[in-house]
Design a protein around this motif. Structure first.
Motif, PDB file in Angstrom:
ATOM      1  N   PHE A  58       0.829  -1.201   0.000  1.00 37.38           N
ATOM      2  CA  PHE A  58       0.000   0.000   0.000  1.00 37.38           C
ATOM      3  C   PHE A  58       0.867   1.256   0.000  1.00 37.38           C
ATOM      4  N   SER A  59       1.865   1.291   0.878  1.00 42.38           N
ATOM      5  CA  SER A  59       2.766   2.446   0.964  1.00 42.38           C
ATOM      6  C   SER A  59       3.487   2.680  -0.361  1.00 42.38           C
ATOM      7  N   ALA A  60       3.979   1.605  -0.953  1.00 49.05           N
ATOM      8  CA  ALA A  60       4.697   1.726  -2.223  1.00 49.05           C
ATOM      9  C   ALA A  60       3.792   2.278  -3.319  1.00 49.05           C
ATOM     10  N   ASP A  61       2.562   1.823  -3.372  1.00 51.17           N
ATOM     11  CA  ASP A  61       1.625   2.311  -4.397  1.00 51.17           C
ATOM     12  C   ASP A  61       1.358   3.805  -4.236  1.00 51.17           C
ATOM     13  N   VAL A  62       1.052   4.229  -3.024  1.00 51.11           N
ATOM     14  CA  VAL A  62       0.730   5.641  -2.792  1.00 51.11           C
ATOM     15  C   VAL A  62       1.953   6.521  -3.024  1.00 51.11           C
ATOM     16  N   LEU A  63       3.119   6.102  -2.524  1.00 51.53           N
ATOM     17  CA  LEU A  63       4.320   6.921  -2.671  1.00 51.53           C
ATOM     18  C   LEU A  63       4.830   6.945  -4.110  1.00 51.53           C
ATOM     19  N   THR A  64       4.593   5.879  -4.861  1.00 56.16           N
ATOM     20  CA  THR A  64       4.932   5.889  -6.286  1.00 56.16           C
ATOM     21  C   THR A  64       4.050   6.884  -7.031  1.00 56.16           C
ATOM     22  N   ASP A  65       2.758   6.896  -6.711  1.00 58.09           N
ATOM     23  CA  ASP A  65       1.851   7.876  -7.318  1.00 58.09           C
ATOM     24  C   ASP A  65       2.297   9.303  -7.008  1.00 58.09           C
ATOM     25  N   ILE A  66       2.705   9.548  -5.767  1.00 56.08           N
ATOM     26  CA  ILE A  66       3.190  10.876  -5.388  1.00 56.08           C
ATOM     27  C   ILE A  66       4.433  11.236  -6.199  1.00 56.08           C
ATOM     28  N   PHE A  67       5.352  10.298  -6.331  1.00 57.71           N
ATOM     29  CA  PHE A  67       6.568  10.565  -7.098  1.00 57.71           C
ATOM     30  C   PHE A  67       6.249  10.864  -8.564  1.00 57.71           C
ATOM     31  N   LEU A  68       5.392  10.056  -9.161  1.00 51.61           N
ATOM     32  CA  LEU A  68       5.064  10.242 -10.579  1.00 51.61           C
ATOM     33  C   LEU A  68       4.284  11.533 -10.828  1.00 51.61           C
ATOM     34  N   GLU A  69       3.422  11.896  -9.895  1.00 51.87           N
ATOM     35  CA  GLU A  69       2.602  13.082 -10.094  1.00 51.87           C
ATOM     36  C   GLU A  69       3.298  14.375  -9.693  1.00 51.87           C
ATOM     37  N   TYR A  70       4.110  14.339  -8.620  1.00 49.33           N
ATOM     38  CA  TYR A  70       4.697  15.566  -8.080  1.00 49.33           C
ATOM     39  C   TYR A  70       6.222  15.610  -8.130  1.00 49.33           C
ATOM     40  N   GLY A  71       6.860  14.465  -8.331  1.00 48.36           N
ATOM     41  CA  GLY A  71       8.313  14.430  -8.424  1.00 48.36           C
ATOM     42  C   GLY A  71       9.051  14.391  -7.101  1.00 48.36           C
ATOM     43  N   TYR A  72       8.337  14.175  -6.007  1.00 49.80           N
ATOM     44  CA  TYR A  72       8.988  14.090  -4.697  1.00 49.80           C
ATOM     45  C   TYR A  72       9.221  12.632  -4.336  1.00 49.80           C
ATOM     46  N   HIS A  73      10.471  12.329  -3.987  1.00 50.59           N
ATOM     47  CA  HIS A  73      10.848  10.958  -3.618  1.00 50.59           C
ATOM     48  C   HIS A  73      10.738  10.809  -2.105  1.00 50.59           C
ATOM     49  N   ILE A  74       9.730  10.045  -1.689  1.00 45.27           N
ATOM     50  CA  ILE A  74       9.466   9.816  -0.273  1.00 45.27           C
ATOM     51  C   ILE A  74       9.397   8.312  -0.066  1.00 45.27           C
ATOM     52  N   LEU A  75      10.059   7.827   0.966  1.00 40.73           N
ATOM     53  CA  LEU A  75      10.086   6.398   1.262  1.00 40.73           C
ATOM     54  C   LEU A  75       9.612   6.141   2.681  1.00 40.73           C
ATOM     55  N   VAL A  76       9.029   4.962   2.905  1.00 39.99           N
ATOM     56  CA  VAL A  76       8.642   4.543   4.248  1.00 39.99           C
ATOM     57  C   VAL A  76       9.721   3.625   4.786  1.00 39.99           C
ATOM     58  N   MET A  77      10.126   3.895   6.016  1.00 36.47           N
ATOM     59  CA  MET A  77      11.100   3.054   6.702  1.00 36.47           C
ATOM     60  C   MET A  77      10.406   2.415   7.898  1.00 36.47           C
ATOM     61  N   PRO A  78      10.040   1.134   7.800  1.00 34.11           N
ATOM     62  CA  PRO A  78       9.418   0.482   8.953  1.00 34.11           C
ATOM     63  C   PRO A  78      10.397   0.467  10.125  1.00 34.11           C
ATOM     64  N   ALA A  79       9.910   0.859  11.289  1.00 34.77           N
ATOM     65  CA  ALA A  79      10.794   0.953  12.455  1.00 34.77           C
ATOM     66  C   ALA A  79      10.008   0.788  13.742  1.00 34.77           C
ATOM     67  N   ARG A  80      10.665   0.266  14.742  1.00 36.40           N
ATOM     68  CA  ARG A  80      10.083   0.210  16.080  1.00 36.40           C
ATOM     69  C   ARG A  80      10.185   1.603  16.699  1.00 36.40           C
ATOM     70  N   PRO A  81       9.166   2.011  17.454  1.00 37.64           N
ATOM     71  CA  PRO A  81       9.184   3.366  18.026  1.00 37.64           C
ATOM     72  C   PRO A  81      10.427   3.692  18.843  1.00 37.64           C
ATOM     73  N   ASN A  82      10.966   2.752  19.598  1.00 40.08           N
ATOM     74  CA  ASN A  82      12.126   3.059  20.441  1.00 40.08           C
ATOM     75  C   ASN A  82      13.450   3.039  19.697  1.00 40.08           C
ATOM     76  N   SER A  83      13.467   2.639  18.432  1.00 39.73           N
ATOM     77  CA  SER A  83      14.723   2.570  17.686  1.00 39.73           C
ATOM     78  C   SER A  83      14.958   3.780  16.796  1.00 39.73           C
ATOM     79  N   VAL A  84      13.993   4.635  16.652  1.00 39.83           N
ATOM     80  CA  VAL A  84      14.086   5.725  15.682  1.00 39.83           C
ATOM     81  C   VAL A  84      14.952   6.877  16.150  1.00 39.83           C
ATOM     82  N   SER A  85      14.794   7.318  17.359  1.00 42.44           N
ATOM     83  CA  SER A  85      15.453   8.544  17.801  1.00 42.44           C
ATOM     84  C   SER A  85      16.970   8.478  17.717  1.00 42.44           C
ATOM     85  N   ASP A  86      17.547   7.291  17.798  1.00 47.86           N
ATOM     86  CA  ASP A  86      19.002   7.173  17.761  1.00 47.86           C
ATOM     87  C   ASP A  86      19.572   7.045  16.356  1.00 47.86           C
ATOM     88  N   ARG A  87      18.745   6.813  15.369  1.00 45.19           N
ATOM     89  CA  ARG A  87      19.231   6.508  14.027  1.00 45.19           C
ATOM     90  C   ARG A  87      19.796   7.718  13.285  1.00 45.19           C
TER      91      ARG A  87
END
Length: 91
Positions: A58-87
């Motif tokens: 689902f994420s790939a479909d929506v973000l691909t549409d955004i890229f094709l229509e607007y030219g912005y490259h946005i990706l989803v990074m699955p992550a656990r809530p406690n692992s993000v702040s240190d990355r």
């Protein structure tokens, strides 16, 4: 730095994602280390293999549409809530 249109598109994406996967939240937004024009949205995926695969598709479909229509490259990074702040430094 995120511009107004990127903010708008991220909000649009997250609204669609939350509609399909209630309880999903945006943890952090970072720039890709190799391309500051690419944004990573750190999001905890739903539990279970089937739900995870559906989340990715689902994420790939929506973000691909955004890229094709607007030219912005946005990706989803699955992550656990406690692992993000240190990355990476959030933007």
């Amino acid at each position: 730095m995120i511009n107004f249109k990127q903010e708008e598109l991220i909000e649009y994406f997250m609204d669609r994602l939350k509609n399909k996967f209630p309880g999903v939240e945006l943890l952090q937004i970072t720039e890709a280390f190799d391309d500051p024009e690419t944004l990573w949205l750190w999001v905890p995926p739903p539990e279970g293999d089937e739900a995870f695969n559906e989340f990715i598709d689902f994420s790939a479909d929506v973000l691909t549409d955004i890229f094709l229509e607007y030219g912005y490259h946005i990706l989803v990074m699955p992550a656990r809530p406690n692992s993000v702040s240190d990355r990476r430094k959030a933007i």
